[in-house]
Enzyme design. Structure first.
Site, short mmCIF file in Angstrom:
data_model
loop_
_atom_site.label_atom_id
_atom_site.label_comp_id
_atom_site.label_asym_id
_atom_site.label_seq_id
_atom_site.Cartn_x
_atom_site.Cartn_y
_atom_site.Cartn_z
CD GLU A 41 47.23 30.53 41.50
OE1 GLU A 41 47.68 31.68 41.37
OE2 GLU A 41 46.78 30.09 42.57
CE LYS A 115 46.15 35.02 41.95
NZ LYS A 115 47.03 34.07 42.66
CB CYS A 151 44.23 31.58 43.78
SG CYS A 151 44.65 30.91 45.43
#
Length: 558
Positions: A41, A115, A151
């Site tokens: 990330e 994200k 994540c």
């Protein structure tokens, strides 16, 4: 599909260095036949970039960097690259940037996944900066369908956690899309990719694997995690990237606390060796890596440690030597008239064992001069905390002078127990650039000291066995002011990390309520000190630093 897990250590803002590292790892993966190389990330800009995200030039440079990496993939035979970056948000409403995973192939951007879940707890502050994705979408590479997550997007499984933090589960949403077209897609193995910058704390690598294994089993999928490694300020990232098969079994595993590159052939990978589970070793590695990266990423190579003959400074010196090499560590002994001969000899022995330069700068005369200057003002008062604290403040001044002269960073030597109750001196032993063991309780300091001595005596045995003392007055011991650490530390863990009340702690630990309240009062009174402390390397779920935010001017009933 052959997928490479490129576990790298990026530096925040070093676009040139990060691009070079990404291309080098991708080239190595290409030599091993990888079709896709996966990076962590925000690997392009480093994690966490914090308020650099407010700078348009920073975001523009990130976009340019992505184009440069994409160009590398354009040459025939080179693999695709999946890498984390920051990009301008598509919407004109909301935050102006997005945290994205970019799939680069054949010289172009083939797919961008934004994200969705933006953590806003402990050390995470992503809702401050990023615009969340409104949806998730499957993509494909060379006909292989891929579910790409970033994540936190994988940390909201309702069947694993007792409480969901978000109303949606991106992984579940992606798998529902897969299921809707299962007749076509189930000809291929299910692959869930997760690019992460997941910081280390005690026990987290094991928890992370259990969580991902639950996802793999529930969705009958291969789960590929690529996690950042390295230290950035107080955060340490352990890496521990891995691939899990649909049964939840690890079929590939990268190293812990080191850069690594592994190539996995899905679905043909075989079972990987189990991960090491020694928690003390993990903590040691985290502190070593955090120290090394903090010093080097700040542009320094040498450090100073005030070695007193005590266990805390001995442990910090040992960590520094493993992190930076003995030639880059200077130990400075600064005895006062209250320092025992044994402590001075212990400091010398430590320096000899570590092979570091050792300088002895007695402070007797300086202390006497300070007292002489203050004598008219202090007349009629007895020797007390003011005179005790003069000594560490003199030492702090000397350390900073040496630091300025020789360009060496000062490492503070206070542990978490001391920081919690304020058993440390502002502008004295708190002087420095990094609190190496500021998240290590005193009882764990002893465990780490034994680990340092695992192959030979590094920390003198006398340093470990003698009663701890600040040696600021005749015959002083820590227990004059504090409960024994085996009593104090569980109280602090319960209060600082689990937020239990005094009554709950007293009942749970079968200790006197008045004692618990006296400890908690010290914790609350010392907040002003902690907020002026050097950055702390985080190794517990709740460290003193950005992840713990309390006001200073308060009136709390404990």
């Amino acid at each position: 599909m052959k997928i490479a897990l490129a576990q790298i250590n990026p530096t925040v803002g070093d676009f040139t260095g990060n691009i070079k590292k990404i291309v080098e790892f991708a080239a190595r993966a290409s030599e091993q036949g990888a079709e896709l190389v996966v990076f962590p990330e925000l690997a392009v800009c480093g994690y966490p970039p914090a308020d650099f995200l407010e700078k348009n030039a920073f975001v523009e440079r990130a976009v340019q960097a992505v184009h440069e990496i994409a160009a590398w993939t354009g040459e025939q035979g080179r693999p695709a690259v999946l890498v984390g970056s920051v990009m301008p948000a598509a919407s004109k409403i909301g935050k102006h940037v997005s945290n994205v995973a970019v799939l680069l192939s054949k010289g172009k951007t083939a797919f961008v996944q934004q994200k969705m879940l933006l953590p806003f707890y402990d050390v995470f502050d992503e809702q401050r900066y990023f615009e969340p994705a409104s949806s998730q979408c499957l993509t494909s590479l060379n006909d292989q369908p891929l579910a790409i997550t970033i994540c936190e997007d994988a940390w909201n499984d309702k069947d694993f956690w007792p409480r969901q933090l978000y109303p949606v589960d991106p992984v579940n949403a992606l798998m529902q899309q897969w299921q809707a077209d299962a007749d076509h897609l189930d000809r291929y193995p299910r692959i869930i990719l997760n690019i992460s910058a997941s910081p280390f704390c005690q026990g987290k690598p094991a928890t992370r694997q259990r969580m991902l294994a639950a996802i793999a089993q529930r969705h009958h999928a291969f789960v590929v995690l690529v996690n950042q490694v390295g230290g950035n300020d107080g955060l340490v990232f352990d890496g521990s990237s891995l691939v899990l098969d649909p049964s939840g079994k690890a079929v590939a595993r990268a190293g812990c606390f080191v850069e690594d590159l592994i190539v996995v052939d899905i679905p043909h990978a075989e079972e990987a060796a189990p991960a090491p589970c020694d928690e003390i070793r993990e903590v040691w590695q985290a502190l070593v890596l955090g120290t090394r990266d903090y010093v080097r990423k700040c542009g320094f190579s040498k450090v100073l440690v005030a070695v007193s003959g005590g266990i805390d400074s001995a442990l910090v010196a040992a960590i520094a030597v493993e992190a930076l090499g003995a030639e880059n560590v200077i130990g400075v002994g600064m005895p006062s008239e209250y320092s025992s001969l044994g402590s001075i000899e212990d400091a010398r022995s430590l320096a000899h064992n570590l092979g570091i330069r050792f300088e002895l700068l007695p402070i007797h005369d300086i202390f006497a001069q300070f007292q002489k200057v203050l004598e008219p003002l202090f007349a009629g008062t007895s020797f007390g905390i003011a005179e005790e604290n003069l000594q560490p403040r003199i030492r702090g001044t000397l350390l900073m002078a040496i630091s300025n002269k020789f360009g060496a960073l000062v490492l503070t030597t206070g542990n978490k127990s001391e920081m919690a109750v304020g058993y440390c001196t502002l502008y004295g032993d708190m002087v420095g650039a990094l609190a190496v063991i500021g998240d290590v309780y005193k009882t764990r300091v002893y465990q780490l000291a034994h680990h340092a001595n695992r192959t030979r005596e590094v920390i003198p045995l006398n340093t470990i066995t003698k009663p701890p003392s600040a040696e600021l007055r005749p015959g002083q011991q820590d227990t004059d002011s504090l409960p024994p650490y085996e009593v104090l530390d569980p109280i602090l863990m319960a209060y600082v990390e689990r937020f239990l009340s005094a009554e709950q702690i007293a009942k749970e630990q079968n200790v006197d309520l008045a004692l618990v309240r006296s400890v908690l009062k010290l914790v609350e009174q010392s907040e002003y000190k902690r907020q002026q402390a050097a950055p702390v390397l985080k190794i517990t779920p709740k460290s003193f630093g950005t992840g713990r935010r309390f006001p200073i001017a308060v009136k709390v009933q404990v």
